[in-house]
Design an enzyme around this catalytic site. Structure first.
Site, PDB file in Angstrom:
ATOM      1  N   GLU A  58       6.546   3.621  11.804  1.00 47.58           N
ATOM      2  CA  GLU A  58       5.193   3.604  12.021  1.00 47.58           C
ATOM      3  C   GLU A  58       4.678   2.587  12.999  1.00 47.58           C
ATOM      4  O   GLU A  58       4.122   2.831  13.883  1.00 47.58           O
ATOM      5  CB  GLU A  58       4.082   3.172  10.566  1.00 47.58           C
ATOM      6  CG  GLU A  58       2.807   3.026  10.715  1.00 47.58           C
ATOM      7  CD  GLU A  58       2.014   2.929   9.513  1.00 47.58           C
ATOM      8  OE1 GLU A  58       0.974   2.813   9.609  1.00 47.58           O
ATOM      9  OE2 GLU A  58       2.836   2.851   8.336  1.00 47.58           O
TER      10      GLU A  58
ATOM     11  N   GLU B  73       0.744  -1.148   0.116  1.00 43.08           N
ATOM     12  CA  GLU B  73      -0.090   0.083   0.021  1.00 43.08           C
ATOM     13  C   GLU B  73       0.846   1.343  -0.059  1.00 43.08           C
ATOM     14  O   GLU B  73       0.658   2.330  -0.854  1.00 43.08           O
ATOM     15  CB  GLU B  73      -1.054   0.007   1.095  1.00 43.08           C
ATOM     16  CG  GLU B  73      -1.640   1.132   1.419  1.00 43.08           C
ATOM     17  CD  GLU B  73      -1.857   1.622   2.617  1.00 43.08           C
ATOM     18  OE1 GLU B  73      -1.521   2.835   3.305  1.00 43.08           O
ATOM     19  OE2 GLU B  73      -2.193   0.565   3.630  1.00 43.08           O
TER      20      GLU B  73
END
Length: 465
Positions: free
Chosen positions: A171, A94
């Protein structure tokens, strides 16, 4: 009628101008797309669905009163489709698809949409991945070309893989610093264990660090195929124009494939095995303790899902809910407390979350268990069920006030259910829920043994199941 205009196509990064031919390409020079009208919704617009020869599906909802359009590309691939060594591949991909194609650099992908005031984003779930853009209606051709380009023809350059690997590891680290998020992952792992549904969508540092470009490339080309993809758009648009632009945008890419049938929605069998009831504690020196108490629920095609929505609303779905009133309003023990239900193709979850001072955890858990037992034994009242039904209907209809939510509804109906339930039908199904339906479900569901996940300043032996 949409004010669709032709958008200029940027030059190919290899120096070749892309074709403007709108023919079928490899998806069949003589094969024809099949279009039908799904609904003329009085609460929205006309919904149409076209299946291209390649198996790629295009659904639109024309809403002439809007001046914007939301456009999304939904792929029936999520983290549960990964093997153990691939954990995090769907999420990694993604990120990478925005890093550049043969026609555009990463900067061009973002700047072309932002130059017309639009926005793009993407997200990965356990069962699907979505790439979307929201633009003015007149800029829809540009959005279609950009989004189809990045999904169909990404380069996955080695340098970009390394750059995004670092971003994703940051992240993951950031997520670990958010105990309110971490406890949800801990709970899912407590219920599903080593099953793919129990893994982190992002993967872990241990799986992301060694992941190679070849692994991601194989995942990309093996999973991102036309039959697995649904394109959805809602707003001021013309269906035939959207289909034509999509066919033009994917022509000559791997999505312009041989004739095929659309992939069926994800099968509900075999049933997912869950772990025995357990308590999982993540010791952390936090100012607030985060707890989730819950159990396996029902899958998304279960007819009881409408009754579950009503039960969830009354139990912990709002400020008037039983848990909120008991734990926060009357006793002031927690700032945030709510219940929720998650549904997948073949399983589901029902749980209660609370965030409170560490010293109040025992009392909060005792009150939560007592309320669940009370509802399981005595059920809800007729007035509560009526309120829960009103909340379900109101939140659903109010949630359709923007093009993004309508676009999502189209895609999820096609991708997850294999059908688009009309708004009036959904409201009717909620209205048909009876007090008995809710109470029978409550007695069965809330009596199940429940697992507990805790993040806070505790040890593993501080809680009993």
């Amino acid at each position: 009628m949409s004010r669709a205009i032709s958008a200029p196509f940027p030059p190919d990064r290899r120096g070749v101008a892309p074709s403007r031919d709108t023919g079928a390409g490899r998806s069949g020079g003589t094969a024809r797309a099949v279009t039908r009208t799904l609904s003329d919704d009085p609460l929205g617009g006309t919904v149409r669905r076209t299946v291209l020869p390649s198996g790629l599906r295009v659904l639109t909802e024309a809403i002439p009163a809007m001046r914007s359009v939301s456009f999304g590309i939904w792929v029936a691939v999520g983290s549960r489709d990964e093997t153990g060594p691939q954990a995090g591949a769907a999420h990694f991909l993604e990120h990478l698809l925005f890093k550049g194609t043969h026609k555009r650099t990463a900067l061009e992908i973002s700047s072309q949409i932002e130059a017309v005031g639009g926005e793009t984003n993407a997200f990965t779930t356990k069962e699907y991945t979505c790439y979307y853009a929201r633009v003015l209606d007149e800029d829809l051709p540009l959005a279609i070309d950009v989004m189809c380009d990045l999904v169909a023809d990404s380069l996955l350059e080695p340098a970009d893989v390394e750059t995004e690997r670092g971003v994703i590891l940051e992240e993951i680290a950031m997520h670990d610093d958010e105990p309110g998020d971490e406890v949800h992952d801990l709970f899912v792992q407590a219920v599903y264990g080593d099953h793919p549904l129990g893994r982190l969508i992002s993967g872990t540092a241990e799986t992301v660090t060694p992941m190679t470009r070849r692994q991601i490339q194989n995942f990309y080309r093996g999973r991102y195929t036309a039959p697995q993809i649904v394109i959805a758009a809602a707003g001021n648009l013309d269906h035939a124009a959207v289909v034509k632009l999509v066919r033009q945008a994917v022509r000559g890419t791997p999505l312009d494939s041989d004739p095929a049938s659309p992939a069926p929605h994800r099968a509900a069998t075999p049933a997912v095995r869950t772990k025995p009831v357990t308590t999982v504690v993540e010791p952390k020196e936090t100012e607030q303790a985060h707890v989730i108490l819950g159990c396996p629920g029902i899958d998304r095609l279960d007819d009881r899902r409408f009754a579950l929505g009503v039960l969830n609303n009354v139990l912990g779905g709002g400020m008037s809910s039983r848990l909120f009133q008991e734990i926060r309003e009357q006793r002031g023990l927690a700032y945030s407390v709510y219940s929720y239900a998650s549904q997948y193709a073949d399983t589901g979850l029902f749980a209660v979350y609370a965030g409170c001072a560490p010293g109040k955890v025992d009392e909060v858990l005792a009150l939560t268990r007592a309320e669940l037992a009370r509802v399981a034994a005595d059920g809800l009242t007729e007035a509560e069920v009526a309120r829960g039904k009103g909340m379900s209907k109101g939140s659903f209809v109010l949630g359709l006030e923007d093009t993004g939510s309508r676009m999502s509804r189209l895609a999820k109906g096609e991708l997850l259910y294999g059908d688009l339930m009309p708004v009036d039908e959904l409201l009717r199904r909620v209205d048909e829920v009876t007090v008995e339906d809710v109470n029978v479900l409550a007695a069965e569901l809330l009596s199940r043994p429940m697992s507990l996940a805790v993040v806070g300043p505790f040890g593993a032996g501080d809680f009993a199941v």
